[in-house]
Design an enzyme around this catalytic site. Structure first.
Site, short mmCIF file in Angstrom:
data_model
loop_
_atom_site.label_atom_id
_atom_site.label_comp_id
_atom_site.label_asym_id
_atom_site.label_seq_id
_atom_site.Cartn_x
_atom_site.Cartn_y
_atom_site.Cartn_z
N ARG A 25 0.83 -1.21 0.00
CA ARG A 25 0.00 0.00 0.00
C ARG A 25 0.86 1.26 0.00
O ARG A 25 0.44 2.32 -0.47
CB ARG A 25 -0.95 -0.04 1.21
CG ARG A 25 -2.06 -1.10 1.00
CD ARG A 25 -2.55 -1.68 2.30
NE ARG A 25 -3.68 -2.57 2.16
CZ ARG A 25 -3.61 -3.91 1.96
NH1 ARG A 25 -2.43 -4.51 1.85
NH2 ARG A 25 -4.70 -4.65 1.88
N GLY A 92 -0.64 -12.18 -4.51
CA GLY A 92 -2.10 -12.03 -4.53
C GLY A 92 -2.52 -10.60 -4.19
O GLY A 92 -3.48 -10.07 -4.75
N ARG A 120 -5.02 -18.94 -8.66
CA ARG A 120 -5.85 -18.42 -7.56
C ARG A 120 -7.09 -17.69 -8.09
O ARG A 120 -7.07 -17.12 -9.18
CB ARG A 120 -5.00 -17.50 -6.67
CG ARG A 120 -3.89 -18.30 -5.99
CD ARG A 120 -3.04 -17.45 -5.10
NE ARG A 120 -3.76 -16.95 -3.95
CZ ARG A 120 -3.24 -16.10 -3.07
NH1 ARG A 120 -2.00 -15.66 -3.23
NH2 ARG A 120 -3.95 -15.68 -2.05
N SER A 163 -12.11 -10.92 3.06
CA SER A 163 -10.88 -10.66 2.29
C SER A 163 -10.56 -9.18 2.22
O SER A 163 -11.31 -8.39 1.63
CB SER A 163 -11.03 -11.23 0.87
OG SER A 163 -10.00 -10.70 0.05
N GLN A 165 -8.12 -8.11 0.57
CA GLN A 165 -7.68 -7.82 -0.80
C GLN A 165 -8.87 -7.39 -1.66
O GLN A 165 -8.76 -6.46 -2.45
CB GLN A 165 -6.99 -9.05 -1.40
CG GLN A 165 -5.68 -9.36 -0.69
CD GLN A 165 -4.98 -10.58 -1.24
OE1 GLN A 165 -5.54 -11.34 -2.02
NE2 GLN A 165 -3.75 -10.79 -0.81
N ASP A 315 -3.14 -15.52 7.85
CA ASP A 315 -1.83 -15.97 7.36
C ASP A 315 -1.05 -16.76 8.41
O ASP A 315 0.04 -17.28 8.11
CB ASP A 315 -0.99 -14.75 6.93
CG ASP A 315 -1.54 -14.11 5.66
OD1 ASP A 315 -2.27 -14.79 4.92
OD2 ASP A 315 -1.23 -12.93 5.42
N ARG A 390 5.14 -19.31 3.59
CA ARG A 390 4.76 -19.48 5.00
C ARG A 390 4.80 -20.96 5.43
O ARG A 390 5.07 -21.27 6.58
CB ARG A 390 3.39 -18.87 5.27
CG ARG A 390 3.38 -17.35 5.01
CD ARG A 390 2.22 -16.66 5.67
NE ARG A 390 1.99 -15.37 5.05
CZ ARG A 390 2.70 -14.26 5.28
NH1 ARG A 390 3.69 -14.29 6.15
NH2 ARG A 390 2.42 -13.14 4.67
C1 S3P Z 1 -3.58 -9.37 2.45
C2 S3P Z 1 -4.78 -9.94 2.76
C3 S3P Z 1 -4.95 -11.37 3.04
C4 S3P Z 1 -3.63 -12.06 3.35
C5 S3P Z 1 -2.55 -11.65 2.40
C6 S3P Z 1 -2.33 -10.15 2.43
C7 S3P Z 1 -3.53 -7.92 2.14
O1 S3P Z 1 -5.54 -12.00 1.92
O2 S3P Z 1 -3.80 -13.46 3.31
O3 S3P Z 1 -1.32 -12.30 2.73
O4 S3P Z 1 -2.42 -7.36 2.07
O5 S3P Z 1 -4.60 -7.33 1.96
P1 S3P Z 1 -7.15 -12.03 1.74
O6 S3P Z 1 -7.59 -10.66 1.80
O7 S3P Z 1 -7.40 -12.68 0.41
O8 S3P Z 1 -7.62 -12.89 2.87
#
Ligand code: S3P
Length: 432
Positions: A25, A92, A120, A163, A165, A315, A390
């Site tokens: 970010r 991701g 994914r 999530s 993300q 995580d 991990r």
């Molecule tokens: C993350 C959100 C998580 C986490 C990933 C980092 C982020 O994923 O598992 O390692 O930086 O927003 P999800 O939002 O898919 O759960």
């Protein structure tokens, strides 16, 4: 990589690198702000480097000077069309957040990734964006994503999958959209995007109640540049915390660790298990709560964890499972469905590798049951990681307690923790 027992425990003051989520970010938000931001303590791991490369490819001036990353942002609509596909490696976070941001730009682009990222699920982000008017072609719901430049309309969207993300991708899309969007999450997840955007002067309001949060965001507001000092990553600290807890004669101190309450599930879980963890020197850094942690060897008990806490430590289940496998009574972790779609099928790999290590483990409807009272000797020391950082670090920690393990494809560790092996050995570990 081989991990063998440590005879002297895990000790010392360990330097934990910057938080991975906040580091991503810290590239994305300054790149679309109007002015110069200096970022200190950013995590320079493979994942974050992919985000940096993507923004450089879109014309953002990003340079490194005196250990600081300096970003010269030119505003919400300043990104240039990339001349090649944006390759996001294993990340991701880059994929979901950039999909949101780029869906609301004027140009077309393509997002690609490595084998793991390309398997994914992406519909979780492309579907709600399509509701906002985005034009994205997927490869049967997966990468590569072909994003066509579009003007998005504001939205009222409810996110059912827990999530950060997805939430962050939608917030970034809403930033470049006229009018006010409402994004409701049914499960509270990490809120680094909201915290950082607020500090950059975005028109964002967050209302949290019980387990939900509503984010109200009005787009097209200029973001004011800010310097960011990235806190140390609790998810990376977790390997040292558990290594210290399960090895005798350990005493470890970790400084300036991010203990944001949307991320601190591991500390809550370990406390339930009887861990000796002292939290001190709390302060605010980059709008986040940070603290120093002191951890000593502890006799751990098993515990039952409900679905709710899973979102606060998604995580950390690989490393928590290692702690549970060395406790004196059984543990039951519920609601781990999301572990199936991480960098690997983590639920399967935790279970399979624990069994190979002689630890009793069983999956019941995506819940995990671990019973250390039934542990036996190591059955097969080969740890399968499917290139998941991990899983590799978690079983390196288990090796420090139970004896020699061979961790396959340990290069993946550079995804999130480039100097893990050196730091672990400096603290008394035995990784070769
Ligand atoms: C993350 C959100 C998580 C986490 C990933 C980092 C982020 O994923 O598992 O390692 O930086 O927003 P999800 O939002 O898919 O759960």
């Amino acid at each position: 990589m081989f991990s063998d027992q440590t005879n002297i425990g895990i000790n010392g003051i360990i330097r934990i690198p910057g938080d991975k989520s906040i580091s991503h970010r810290s590239i994305i938000i300054p790149s679309i702000s109007n002015g110069i931001c200096e970022i200190t303590n950013i995590l320079k791991s493979d994942d974050v480097l992919r985000t940096i490369d993507a923004f450089k490819e879109m014309g953002v001036k990003i340079k490194e000077e005196n250990k600081k990353i300096i970003i010269n942002g030119k505003g919400l609509e300043s990104l240039k069309q990339p001349t090649k596909d944006l390759y996001l490696g294993n990340s991701g976070t880059s994929a979901r957040l950039l999909t949101g941001l780029l869906a609301s730009q004027k140009f077309d682009c393509v997002l690609t990734g490595d084998k793991s990222l390309s398997s994914r699920p992406m519909k979780r982000i492309t579907n709600p964006l399509t509701e906002m008017g985005a034009k994205i072609k997927t490869n049967d719901g997966k990468l590569p994503l072909h994003i066509s430049g579009s003007i998005l309309k504001n939205c009222k969207i409810q996110i059912d999958i827990p999530s950060a993300q997805i939430k962050s991708g939608l917030i970034l899309a809403a930033l470049n959209t006229h009018g006010t969007s409402f994004i409701n999450e049914q499960n509270i997840t990490r809120d680094h995007t909201e915290i950082m955007l607020e500090s950059f002067g975005a028109d964002i309001e967050v209302n949290k109640s019980d387990n939900c949060s509503e984010i109200k965001i009005t787009g097209k507001k200029t973001l004011t540049p800010k310097n960011i000092d990235v806190p140390a990553d609790l998810s990376s600290s977790a390997f040292f915390i558990v290594a210290a807890l399960i090895n005798k004669n350990s005493n470890v101190t970790l400084k300036n660790i991010n203990i944001n309450p949307t991320r601190n599930g591991l500390l809550i879980a370990l406390e339930k298990m009887g861990a000796k963890i002292e939290v001190s020197n709390k302060k605010i850094r980059a709008g986040e709560i940070v603290a120093d942690l002191n951890i000593k060897s502890s006799e751990l008990h098993g515990c039952v964890l409900d679905h709710e806490i899973a979102k606060l430590m998604i995580d950390e289940f690989p490393i928590l499972s290692i702690a549970a496998s060395q406790a004196n009574s059984p543990s039951y972790f519920k609601g781990l469905d999301e572990l199936r779609v991480k960098e690997s099928d983590r639920l399967d790999l935790i279970n399979r590798n624990l069994i190979n290590c002689g630890c009793y483990s069983e999956i019941k409807n995506n819940d995990l049951f671990i019973d250390p009272t039934k542990n036996k000797k190591i059955v097969n020391p080969e740890i399968r990681t499917d290139f998941d950082h991990r899983i590799a670090m978690s079983f390196a920690v288990l090796g420090s307690r139970i004896g020699k393990l061979h961790i396959n494809e340990a290069d993946s560790i550079s995804t999130s923790f480039p100097f893990f092996r050196e730091q672990f050995n400096k603290a008394g570990g035995n990784l070769s």
